[in-house]
Design a protein around this motif. Structure first.
Motif, PDB file in Angstrom:
ATOM      1  N   ASN A  45       9.544   3.133  -3.089  1.00  0.00           N
ATOM      2  CA  ASN A  45       8.847   1.887  -2.802  1.00  0.00           C
ATOM      3  C   ASN A  45       9.658   1.016  -1.856  1.00  0.00           C
ATOM      4  O   ASN A  45      10.893   1.021  -1.881  1.00  0.00           O
ATOM      5  N   THR A 136      -1.088  -2.559  -8.183  1.00  0.00           N
ATOM      6  CA  THR A 136      -0.946  -3.749  -7.337  1.00  0.00           C
ATOM      7  C   THR A 136      -2.204  -3.977  -6.517  1.00  0.00           C
ATOM      8  O   THR A 136      -2.669  -5.112  -6.364  1.00  0.00           O
ATOM      9  N   ALA A 137      -2.783  -2.900  -5.977  1.00  0.00           N
ATOM     10  CA  ALA A 137      -4.012  -3.032  -5.197  1.00  0.00           C
ATOM     11  C   ALA A 137      -5.165  -3.495  -6.076  1.00  0.00           C
ATOM     12  O   ALA A 137      -5.987  -4.320  -5.649  1.00  0.00           O
ATOM     13  N   VAL A 162       0.407   0.974  -1.282  1.00  0.00           N
ATOM     14  CA  VAL A 162      -0.601   0.037  -1.777  1.00  0.00           C
ATOM     15  C   VAL A 162      -1.815   0.034  -0.867  1.00  0.00           C
ATOM     16  O   VAL A 162      -2.957  -0.029  -1.324  1.00  0.00           O
ATOM     17  N   GLY A 163      -1.578   0.119   0.444  1.00  0.00           N
ATOM     18  CA  GLY A 163      -2.673   0.049   1.397  1.00  0.00           C
ATOM     19  C   GLY A 163      -3.688   1.151   1.240  1.00  0.00           C
ATOM     20  O   GLY A 163      -4.904   0.903   1.288  1.00  0.00           O
ATOM     21  N   LEU A 215      -5.980  -8.347   2.799  1.00  0.00           N
ATOM     22  CA  LEU A 215      -4.878  -7.870   1.964  1.00  0.00           C
ATOM     23  C   LEU A 215      -3.740  -7.453   2.879  1.00  0.00           C
ATOM     24  O   LEU A 215      -3.886  -6.535   3.695  1.00  0.00           O
ATOM     25  N   ASP A 216      -2.611  -8.139   2.742  1.00  0.00           N
ATOM     26  CA  ASP A 216      -1.457  -7.922   3.606  1.00  0.00           C
ATOM     27  C   ASP A 216      -0.377  -7.176   2.843  1.00  0.00           C
ATOM     28  O   ASP A 216       0.018  -7.584   1.749  1.00  0.00           O
ATOM     29  N   THR A 217       0.113  -6.083   3.412  1.00  0.00           N
ATOM     30  CA  THR A 217       1.233  -5.361   2.813  1.00  0.00           C
ATOM     31  C   THR A 217       2.450  -5.373   3.724  1.00  0.00           C
ATOM     32  O   THR A 217       3.419  -4.662   3.457  1.00  0.00           O
ATOM     33  N   THR A 237      -1.077 -11.501  -0.130  1.00  0.00           N
ATOM     34  CA  THR A 237       0.037 -10.714   0.387  1.00  0.00           C
ATOM     35  C   THR A 237       0.924 -10.293  -0.774  1.00  0.00           C
ATOM     36  O   THR A 237       1.115 -11.042  -1.736  1.00  0.00           O
ATOM     37  N   ILE A 238       1.454  -9.082  -0.688  1.00  0.00           N
ATOM     38  CA  ILE A 238       2.272  -8.556  -1.777  1.00  0.00           C
ATOM     39  C   ILE A 238       3.743  -8.497  -1.400  1.00  0.00           C
ATOM     40  O   ILE A 238       4.561  -8.005  -2.179  1.00  0.00           O
ATOM     41  N   THR A 239       4.070  -9.009  -0.204  1.00  0.00           N
ATOM     42  CA  THR A 239       5.467  -8.972   0.225  1.00  0.00           C
ATOM     43  C   THR A 239       5.698 -10.120   1.200  1.00  0.00           C
ATOM     44  O   THR A 239       4.799 -10.907   1.475  1.00  0.00           O
ATOM     45  N   SER A 267       3.778 -10.404  -7.085  1.00  0.00           N
ATOM     46  CA  SER A 267       4.537  -9.163  -7.206  1.00  0.00           C
ATOM     47  C   SER A 267       4.007  -8.390  -8.401  1.00  0.00           C
ATOM     48  O   SER A 267       3.855  -8.949  -9.482  1.00  0.00           O
TER      49      SER A 267
END
Length: 321
Positions: A45, A136-137, A162-163, A215-217, A237-239, A267
């Motif tokens: 990851n 997460t998605a 995740v994408g 959705l931003d990764t 966003t996850i990051t 997160s």
């Protein structure tokens, strides 16, 4: 289990993938409320790669050796006091919680029972290691964004861990999915169900149109992509930008406080209920694992190097047993 030791992946200093090595360490014992899992496989990851490189020294601390590995599949080897619902030999998957840190890159790992779910029947445990991060998605699209059928969804980093799950789930949830990825991965994301797949290096964000959910990764250019939101749109966003973490986190805080909550950062920290929900998605055919390459445990460093190089299609998985 007569041998009190096990193989694990460690590093004694921050740096590139070459700092990782495999050594024997004491095998853990499950405490109350924990299960001991004999690990079959785990995936690599982005967060652990960033920590290994030393970009978050203030948070990760100065104590070495450190461990890697966040998610896992495997079998229950033993249970601590108070654990119910699992028996020795049960096939399981899970994600280490925020308080546990990393450590699934090993032959055994102890995990709070509430962080473990049952592996869907018939799912190969090595391929399945690509999926726990998909929780997460699910959380991003269903819970944070409230994605509805007929809405327009944009997924950045659509070929990643995740994408790729977000593309599949967005399609299953009835959204119109636009996927941004590298040119070499466009056929891959189309195969996952994207209605449009575009090269993120050649398309201008301003030409993409408007979206109900972004959705931003990637964590970069958040202001640019926020401008693509339609009225009532939501961005998750996850990051955040690993090269400018302070500025990125400051923008996310301002976007949440002063932007009517349109930018949401979180997160992943899945529970057993989340993992069981993920299993239902797999059983119903809404989600399938996407594995780019499988590495042996001793080549975990090579898996880290491959992820850093970019271009992954799904997940890099490491086979342990």
């Amino acid at each position: 289990m007569t041998d009190p030791t096990m193989k694990a992946v460690l590093y004694d200093r921050h740096g590139g993938p070459d700092v990782l090595y495999t050594a024997r360490v004491p095998r853990p014992e499950p405490a109350r409320g924990e299960v001991l899992v004999k690990v079959s496989a785990f995936s690599v990851n982005g967060g652990e790669v960033i920590v290994r490189a030393g970009r978050f020294r203030l948070l990760s601390g100065r104590t070495f050796p450190k461990r890697v590995g966040l998610d896992f599949t495997g079998e229950v080897a033993a249970s601590g006091a108070g654990v119910t619902g699992f028996a020795t030999g049960d096939r399981v998957w899970g994600v280490l919680g925020r308080t546990s840190g990393f450590g699934s890159a090993a032959e055994y790992v102890t995990v709070p029972a509430e962080r473990v779910g049952r592996l869907p029947d018939g799912l190969d445990p090595v391929a399945a290691a690509a999926l726990p991060v998909a929780t997460t998605a699910v959380t991003a699209l269903r819970d944070k964004a409230g994605l509805r059928p007929g809405e327009r969804l944009l997924v950045r980093g659509a070929a990643g861990g995740v994408g790729n799950a977000a593309v599949q789930l967005g399609r299953a949830y009835g959204a119109e999915v636009t996927a941004l990825a590298r040119a070499a991965n466009l056929d891959f994301v189309r195969g996952l169900g994207a209605h449009r797949a575009l090269d993120h290096r050649s398309v201008r964000p301003a030409d993409l149109g408007r979206f109900d959910v972004v959705l931003d990764t990637a964590g970069t250019d958040l202001r640019t992509f926020r401008r693509l939101l339609a009225p009532g749109g939501r961005m998750v966003t996850i990051t955040f930008d690993p090269d400018r973490p302070a500025a990125s986190l400051g923008y996310l805080a301002a976007g949440t406080l002063h932007g009517r909550g349109r930018v949401r950062f979180f997160s992943g920290n899945p529970t057993r209920a989340d993992l069981d929900g993920l299993a239902r998605h797999v059983t119903e055919g809404k989600l399938r694992p996407a594995v780019d390459t499988v590495f042996p445990l001793e080549e975990t460093g090579a898996a880290h190097r491959a992820l850093e190089a970019g271009g992954v299609r799904g997940k890099y998985v490491v086979r342990v047993a």
